[in-house]
Design a protein around this motif. Structure first.
Motif, PDB file in Angstrom:
ATOM      1  N   ILE A   1      -0.933  -0.334  -6.432  1.00 45.68           N
ATOM      2  CA  ILE A   1      -1.298   1.010  -5.719  1.00 45.68           C
ATOM      3  C   ILE A   1      -0.238   2.055  -5.683  1.00 45.68           C
ATOM      4  O   ILE A   1      -0.474   2.986  -5.394  1.00 45.68           O
ATOM      5  CB  ILE A   1      -2.179   0.776  -4.590  1.00 45.68           C
ATOM      6  N   TYR A   2       0.943   1.144  -5.629  1.00 42.25           N
ATOM      7  CA  TYR A   2       2.208   2.286  -5.326  1.00 42.25           C
ATOM      8  C   TYR A   2       3.379   1.592  -6.010  1.00 42.25           C
ATOM      9  O   TYR A   2       3.709   0.692  -5.901  1.00 42.25           O
ATOM     10  CB  TYR A   2       2.285   2.230  -3.872  1.00 42.25           C
ATOM     11  N   TRP A   3       4.322   2.687  -6.551  1.00 40.86           N
ATOM     12  CA  TRP A   3       5.494   2.393  -7.089  1.00 40.86           C
ATOM     13  C   TRP A   3       6.468   3.594  -6.885  1.00 40.86           C
ATOM     14  O   TRP A   3       6.055   4.793  -7.222  1.00 40.86           O
ATOM     15  CB  TRP A   3       5.413   2.042  -8.794  1.00 40.86           C
ATOM     16  N   ALA A   4       7.580   3.453  -6.442  1.00 38.28           N
ATOM     17  CA  ALA A   4       8.622   4.487  -6.406  1.00 38.28           C
ATOM     18  C   ALA A   4       9.876   3.970  -6.706  1.00 38.28           C
ATOM     19  O   ALA A   4      10.380   2.766  -6.314  1.00 38.28           O
ATOM     20  CB  ALA A   4       8.427   5.441  -5.210  1.00 38.28           C
ATOM     21  N   SER A   5      10.939   4.915  -6.894  1.00 42.27           N
ATOM     22  CA  SER A   5      12.378   4.172  -7.074  1.00 42.27           C
ATOM     23  C   SER A   5      13.295   5.354  -6.624  1.00 42.27           C
ATOM     24  O   SER A   5      12.896   6.534  -6.962  1.00 42.27           O
ATOM     25  CB  SER A   5      12.531   3.520  -8.833  1.00 42.27           C
TER      26      SER A   5
END
Length: 151
Positions: free
Chosen positions: A106-110
């Motif tokens: 449900i969430y991914w960031a880098s």
């Protein structure tokens, strides 16, 4: 009989941050970085990548999550490596370090940090221009850079 179990998810309001990076490292220098997730529930997972490849487990340090007054948790993951550069790279062989934060599907960031060799012409130029140049010095700087690049 108990009702259905409901899981409350609070996604991070901000992406991960990377701290501890210097702008340049000499080949062989030890690099110590820490990636921190944004506060969330449950605790976000973190992973490090170097030039797009996952790092070895021996290069990371897991820290206990920190919980804020609202019950949201911040993950922290350390990275300890030696600076290594590709001398055949025309742009000085920079190292691209990425920290990715995720919560299941449900969430991914880098966040990325780019490290360059202490002797890289490209990084020297970036350092010059990151400080800003007064308009009267622009011609002088341009000529100096042209001479610098021909060395």
């Amino acid at each position: 009989m108990d009702g259905p179990l409901v899981s409350k998810h609070v996604l991070p309001a901000v992406g991960p941050t990377i701290s501890g990076a210097a702008p340049r490292y000499a080949p062989g220098d030890q690099v110590n970085l820490v990636c921190a997730s944004g506060p969330a529930h449950p605790t976000p997972s973190l992973a490090w990548y170097i030039n797009g490849s996952p790092v070895n487990d021996s290069q990371v340090t897991e820290y206990p999550p920190e919980t804020d007054e609202e019950g949201l948790m911040t993950s922290r993951l350390g990275l300890t490596i030696r600076a290594e550069y590709n001398s055949e790279d025309p742009e000085g062989g920079e190292m691209r370090l990425k920290c990715a934060s995720s919560m299941g599907s449900i969430y991914w960031a880098s966040r990325e940090a780019t490290l360059g060799p202490a002797t890289s012409k490209l990084h020297t130029l970036r350092h010059i221009f990151s400080r800003g140049v007064r308009p009267k010095l622009q011609l002088t700087m341009f000529l100096s850079i042209m001479i610098f690049l021909t060395l």
